[in-house]
Design a protein around this motif. Sequence first.
Motif, PDB file in Angstrom:
ATOM      1  N   GLN A 157       0.827  -1.204   0.000  1.00  0.00           N
ATOM      2  CA  GLN A 157       0.000   0.000   0.000  1.00  0.00           C
ATOM      3  C   GLN A 157       0.864   1.258   0.000  1.00  0.00           C
ATOM      4  OE1 GLN A 157      -3.417   0.262  -0.309  1.00  0.00           O
ATOM      5  NE2 GLN A 157      -2.891   2.418  -0.578  1.00  0.00           N
ATOM      6  N   GLN A 158       1.938   1.251   0.791  1.00  0.00           N
ATOM      7  CA  GLN A 158       2.845   2.397   0.799  1.00  0.00           C
ATOM      8  C   GLN A 158       3.505   2.594  -0.570  1.00  0.00           C
ATOM      9  OE1 GLN A 158       5.206   1.163   4.266  1.00  0.00           O
ATOM     10  NE2 GLN A 158       4.651   3.097   5.263  1.00  0.00           N
ATOM     11  N   TYR A 159       3.826   1.484  -1.223  1.00  0.00           N
ATOM     12  CA  TYR A 159       4.410   1.568  -2.564  1.00  0.00           C
ATOM     13  C   TYR A 159       3.454   2.256  -3.529  1.00  0.00           C
ATOM     14  CZ  TYR A 159       5.634  -0.112  -7.241  1.00  0.00           C
ATOM     15  OH  TYR A 159       5.908  -0.195  -8.579  1.00  0.00           O
ATOM     16  N   ARG A 160       2.175   1.848  -3.502  1.00  0.00           N
ATOM     17  CA  ARG A 160       1.187   2.480  -4.381  1.00  0.00           C
ATOM     18  C   ARG A 160       0.991   3.945  -4.015  1.00  0.00           C
ATOM     19  NH1 ARG A 160      -1.435  -2.637  -3.720  1.00  0.00           N
ATOM     20  NH2 ARG A 160      -2.741  -1.775  -2.055  1.00  0.00           N
ATOM     21  N   ASP A 161       0.986   4.241  -2.710  1.00  0.00           N
ATOM     22  CA  ASP A 161       0.829   5.627  -2.271  1.00  0.00           C
ATOM     23  C   ASP A 161       2.004   6.490  -2.751  1.00  0.00           C
ATOM     24  OD1 ASP A 161      -1.503   4.958  -1.018  1.00  0.00           O
ATOM     25  OD2 ASP A 161      -0.642   4.813   0.988  1.00  0.00           O
ATOM     26  N   LEU A 162       3.207   5.916  -2.733  1.00  0.00           N
ATOM     27  CA  LEU A 162       4.383   6.659  -3.166  1.00  0.00           C
ATOM     28  C   LEU A 162       4.316   6.968  -4.660  1.00  0.00           C
ATOM     29  CD1 LEU A 162       7.172   7.876  -2.688  1.00  0.00           C
ATOM     30  CD2 LEU A 162       8.147   5.588  -2.992  1.00  0.00           C
ATOM     31  N   LEU A 163       3.929   5.980  -5.460  1.00  0.00           N
ATOM     32  CA  LEU A 163       3.798   6.209  -6.893  1.00  0.00           C
ATOM     33  C   LEU A 163       2.774   7.299  -7.183  1.00  0.00           C
ATOM     34  CD1 LEU A 163       3.873   2.631  -8.504  1.00  0.00           C
ATOM     35  CD2 LEU A 163       5.721   4.293  -8.328  1.00  0.00           C
ATOM     36  N   ARG A 164       1.652   7.212  -6.500  1.00  0.00           N
ATOM     37  CA  ARG A 164       0.600   8.200  -6.727  1.00  0.00           C
ATOM     38  C   ARG A 164       1.027   9.587  -6.252  1.00  0.00           C
ATOM     39  NH1 ARG A 164      -2.757   9.174 -10.198  1.00  0.00           N
ATOM     40  NH2 ARG A 164      -3.299   6.955 -10.171  1.00  0.00           N
ATOM     41  N   LEU A 165       1.640   9.646  -5.073  1.00  0.00           N
ATOM     42  CA  LEU A 165       2.073  10.932  -4.527  1.00  0.00           C
ATOM     43  C   LEU A 165       3.089  11.600  -5.451  1.00  0.00           C
ATOM     44  CD1 LEU A 165       2.208  12.982  -2.131  1.00  0.00           C
ATOM     45  CD2 LEU A 165       4.099  11.614  -1.243  1.00  0.00           C
ATOM     46  N   THR A 166       4.074  10.841  -5.896  1.00  0.00           N
ATOM     47  CA  THR A 166       5.109  11.400  -6.767  1.00  0.00           C
ATOM     48  C   THR A 166       4.523  11.839  -8.094  1.00  0.00           C
ATOM     49  OG1 THR A 166       6.676   9.855  -5.743  1.00  0.00           O
ATOM     50  CG2 THR A 166       7.404  11.015  -7.714  1.00  0.00           C
ATOM     51  N   SER A 167       3.675  11.000  -8.676  1.00  0.00           N
ATOM     52  CA  SER A 167       3.075  11.338  -9.973  1.00  0.00           C
ATOM     53  C   SER A 167       2.226  12.601  -9.865  1.00  0.00           C
ATOM     54  CB  SER A 167       2.221  10.168 -10.471  1.00  0.00           C
ATOM     55  OG  SER A 167       3.003   9.009 -10.636  1.00  0.00           O
ATOM     56  N   ASP A 168       1.396  12.676  -8.818  1.00  0.00           N
ATOM     57  CA  ASP A 168       0.535  13.845  -8.648  1.00  0.00           C
ATOM     58  C   ASP A 168       1.362  15.100  -8.391  1.00  0.00           C
ATOM     59  OD1 ASP A 168      -1.612  12.204  -8.994  1.00  0.00           O
ATOM     60  OD2 ASP A 168      -2.148  12.076  -6.878  1.00  0.00           O
ATOM     61  N   THR A 169       2.438  14.952  -7.623  1.00  0.00           N
ATOM     62  CA  THR A 169       3.298  16.108  -7.333  1.00  0.00           C
ATOM     63  C   THR A 169       3.950  16.641  -8.600  1.00  0.00           C
ATOM     64  OG1 THR A 169       3.761  15.310  -5.089  1.00  0.00           O
ATOM     65  CG2 THR A 169       5.298  16.903  -6.024  1.00  0.00           C
ATOM     66  N   ILE A 170       4.489  15.743  -9.408  1.00  0.00           N
ATOM     67  CA  ILE A 170       5.152  16.161 -10.640  1.00  0.00           C
ATOM     68  C   ILE A 170       4.155  16.827 -11.584  1.00  0.00           C
ATOM     69  CG2 ILE A 170       6.390  15.359 -12.697  1.00  0.00           C
ATOM     70  CD1 ILE A 170       7.523  13.101 -10.938  1.00  0.00           C
ATOM     71  N   THR A 171       2.990  16.224 -11.735  1.00  0.00           N
ATOM     72  CA  THR A 171       1.982  16.781 -12.635  1.00  0.00           C
ATOM     73  C   THR A 171       1.532  18.166 -12.167  1.00  0.00           C
ATOM     74  OG1 THR A 171       1.203  14.546 -13.154  1.00  0.00           O
ATOM     75  CG2 THR A 171      -0.266  16.365 -13.677  1.00  0.00           C
ATOM     76  N   ALA A 172       1.330  18.308 -10.858  1.00  0.00           N
ATOM     77  CA  ALA A 172       0.853  19.592 -10.328  1.00  0.00           C
ATOM     78  C   ALA A 172       1.912  20.683 -10.392  1.00  0.00           C
ATOM     79  CB  ALA A 172       0.382  19.404  -8.884  1.00  0.00           C
ATOM     80  N   ALA A 173       3.192  20.294 -10.319  1.00  0.00           N
ATOM     81  CA  ALA A 173       4.269  21.283 -10.249  1.00  0.00           C
ATOM     82  C   ALA A 173       4.778  21.711 -11.625  1.00  0.00           C
ATOM     83  CB  ALA A 173       5.434  20.728  -9.432  1.00  0.00           C
ATOM     84  N   THR A 174       4.276  21.091 -12.684  1.00  0.00           N
ATOM     85  CA  THR A 174       4.745  21.446 -14.030  1.00  0.00           C
ATOM     86  C   THR A 174       3.731  22.345 -14.728  1.00  0.00           C
ATOM     87  OG1 THR A 174       3.774  19.387 -14.869  1.00  0.00           O
ATOM     88  CG2 THR A 174       6.115  19.369 -14.339  1.00  0.00           C
ATOM     89  N   ARG A 175       4.176  22.986 -15.798  1.00  0.00           N
ATOM     90  CA  ARG A 175       3.294  23.846 -16.571  1.00  0.00           C
ATOM     91  C   ARG A 175       2.343  23.005 -17.415  1.00  0.00           C
ATOM     92  NH1 ARG A 175       7.899  27.207 -19.581  1.00  0.00           N
ATOM     93  NH2 ARG A 175       8.337  25.034 -20.119  1.00  0.00           N
ATOM     94  N   ASP A 176       1.281  23.652 -17.904  1.00  0.00           N
ATOM     95  CA  ASP A 176       0.271  22.921 -18.665  1.00  0.00           C
ATOM     96  C   ASP A 176       0.830  22.325 -19.949  1.00  0.00           C
ATOM     97  OD1 ASP A 176      -1.601  23.519 -16.754  1.00  0.00           O
ATOM     98  OD2 ASP A 176      -2.399  25.272 -17.800  1.00  0.00           O
ATOM     99  N   ASN A 177       1.814  22.987 -20.552  1.00  0.00           N
ATOM    100  CA  ASN A 177       2.362  22.476 -21.811  1.00  0.00           C
ATOM    101  C   ASN A 177       3.565  21.554 -21.617  1.00  0.00           C
ATOM    102  OD1 ASN A 177       3.944  24.587 -20.894  1.00  0.00           O
ATOM    103  ND2 ASN A 177       4.557  25.240 -22.950  1.00  0.00           N
TER     104      ASN A 177
END
Length: 285
Positions: free
Chosen positions: A181-201
């Motif tokens: 579960q922690q592994y899945r949470d880490l993948l999701r957390l990292t993916s969401d963080t990267i997506t949110a911190a980048t520009r739309d393009n």
Amino acid sequence: MNDDQRTSIFADVYLLLFLGLFSVTAVLMALTPNLTLNTIYLGVTIILILMTYFFGAVAGLTANLAFTFIQAVVMIYINTTHHANIPMIMVFWLIMPLLLSATFYGMTRRQTALQSSNAKLRADIMKRGAFDEQTSLRTTVAYIQDARVFIETNRRFQLPVTTVIIRIRYYNEIRRMMSEQQYRDLLRLTSDTITAATRDNDITYSLNQENPTWAILLFSDTPGAQIAADRIKTSFDKNLKQSVSLNSLEILLVVGIAGWDPDKMKSPYDFMNKGIKETEYDVAR
């Protein structure tokens, strides 16, 4: 109308037939005075439906025929031995279990076919690299395809193109301390963080699941990409502290940045591998 639509319609038709037959059965049970036989036959009918579902049509048909034979024997026995008359309306129990089993089996078969078709579709999408099911990000195949577009844009319009590769420092050691579960949470957390911190393009990709690796393609020079990388690291540290399942672990991101260099790079793979190589030189905060 394609096969999936046809299968879905048949599944709905069988469901409606099953519900209709069950409603008719309920009405006929209410019209017959023999509560004991009705209760027994209803219980047996449910068992027959489950047998048909779990063991297939042949087993279900055999069991239904056996039940019909047993009913006939019971009726003959009661009529001859106890001289009691069983109402003719009870005859519906001779055919209703078979009809209920058949319609229920037909419905579940169509639903199973739809599920198999959906699973095959997801597998095909994954195989073609459209997106990663766990992180909802585009994958390596898509990265290579998109990188060619970025590179061609760089060649035509002289726009700077960089890629940012993101990994987790000491991932193998950390993974051994993590639950699934922690592994899945880490993948999701990292993916969401990267997506949110980048520009739309800017486009984010998941390149590898075994050694989690993310990538971003940017129309930017190296200093601009470094700003984006620092922003991702800062956001990740903040989100990690707020995560209930992960805040007890010391997890750091490492970043590699590579700019497209047509003199040294021949393909998008060179571009990607250069970024991955650069992660080895990042000193995590």
